[in-house]
Design an enzyme around this catalytic site. Sequence first.
Site, PDB file in Angstrom:
ATOM      1  N   CYS A 142       0.831  -1.298   0.050  1.00 43.20           N
ATOM      2  CA  CYS A 142       0.069  -0.074   0.207  1.00 43.20           C
ATOM      3  C   CYS A 142       0.785   1.337  -0.136  1.00 43.20           C
ATOM      4  O   CYS A 142       1.489   1.570  -0.974  1.00 43.20           O
ATOM      5  CB  CYS A 142      -1.030   0.156   1.143  1.00 43.20           C
ATOM      6  SG  CYS A 142      -2.426   1.153   0.806  1.00 43.20           S
ATOM      7  N   HIS A 235      -4.193  -4.279   0.629  1.00 43.89           N
ATOM      8  CA  HIS A 235      -3.685  -4.792   1.821  1.00 43.89           C
ATOM      9  C   HIS A 235      -4.163  -6.429   1.919  1.00 43.89           C
ATOM     10  O   HIS A 235      -5.136  -6.702   2.484  1.00 43.89           O
ATOM     11  CB  HIS A 235      -4.404  -4.169   2.829  1.00 43.89           C
ATOM     12  CG  HIS A 235      -3.945  -2.884   3.187  1.00 43.89           C
ATOM     13  ND1 HIS A 235      -2.856  -2.543   4.024  1.00 43.89           N
ATOM     14  CD2 HIS A 235      -4.362  -1.525   2.872  1.00 43.89           C
ATOM     15  CE1 HIS A 235      -2.345  -1.474   4.092  1.00 43.89           C
ATOM     16  NE2 HIS A 235      -3.366  -0.832   3.463  1.00 43.89           N
ATOM     17  N   GLU A 237      -3.244  -8.566   3.568  1.00 45.07           N
ATOM     18  CA  GLU A 237      -2.790  -9.191   4.924  1.00 45.07           C
ATOM     19  C   GLU A 237      -4.136  -8.828   5.892  1.00 45.07           C
ATOM     20  O   GLU A 237      -4.186  -9.229   7.248  1.00 45.07           O
ATOM     21  CB  GLU A 237      -1.726  -8.568   5.432  1.00 45.07           C
ATOM     22  CG  GLU A 237      -1.599  -6.998   6.237  1.00 45.07           C
ATOM     23  CD  GLU A 237      -1.821  -6.037   4.949  1.00 45.07           C
ATOM     24  OE1 GLU A 237      -1.428  -4.863   5.426  1.00 45.07           O
ATOM     25  OE2 GLU A 237      -1.662  -6.301   3.710  1.00 45.07           O
TER      26      GLU A 237
END
Length: 314
Positions: A142, A235, A237
């Site tokens: 990001c 993102h 994650e």
Amino acid sequence: MPVKIPDDLPAAEILESENIFVMSETRAANQDIRPMKVLILNLMPNKIETETQLLRLLGNTPLQVDVDLLRIHDKESKHTSIDHMNNFYRDFEAVRQKNYDGLIITGAPLGQIEFEEVSYWDHIREIIDWSQQHVTSVLFLCWAAHAALFHLYGLNRNLLEQKRSGVFVHRRTTQHFPLLRGFDDEFLAPHSRFAEMSLEQLKAHPELQVLTESDTAGAYMVLSRNNRNLFVMGHPEYQKSTLKDEYHRDLEQGLNPDVPQNYFRDDNPEKEPVARWHGHGSLLVSNWLNYYVYQLTPYNLDDMSGITPWENKQ
């Protein structure tokens, strides 16, 4: 992980044409194995939450990974105790002379601030420059992806009128690529940012290749042609509740945020979110760790010049 097959097995050519990772008996016999050493520069406010998210992905592979956590030494963490930072994080001076197989640099809530105005921008630049000589492969997430593209290639981002938040459909732009092994033709990934990189300038840059993109969210996965740097604009994650937590935080701060798109059931923020990106997020990190770290890194980390056979075919 690869399928080990006899040398010159006819199926090898077919499997490779289907982007299946196979390894000859000869190569397998000469392969040295050791734990992968990965450094994480955690720039997110909630350190423990982000650590957990990234370690969850790194732990979902067959490889043993030894992780070091890195901090910007003169930046105080407002949301994480000093004891936690001192006990588990290292300053850059403690790792400057070391080499690592992989480095992950997280996003940061700095999307509306010019890079040069970030208080620790010089430290970010120093770590990025260091990584190009001391790390086999770097995964930028990001904000870090935008920052690295700006620093390494001089590419500027465009600020958005409204924060882009939600879970968006992406498609592969190429079929036979190690990083995309196992990916569906279309997949979902979360975004949470105030800026974007021009898809056109990324595709036009001779040192970069766009691997996946979205009609709504733009470029998602961009790889440097030397295979050292992977830029992920979203993102992968994020856990199920992260976008929800950010949305309510922004509401409480009076920022009048849009409801994250394609995230809450029926797009109703009164209902629970639906996580539909975890599989591809896990696959992204697993493929990066396997094909761009493990298969590329030298057994002796003092030597950072090794390349893999598939690189020779690119």
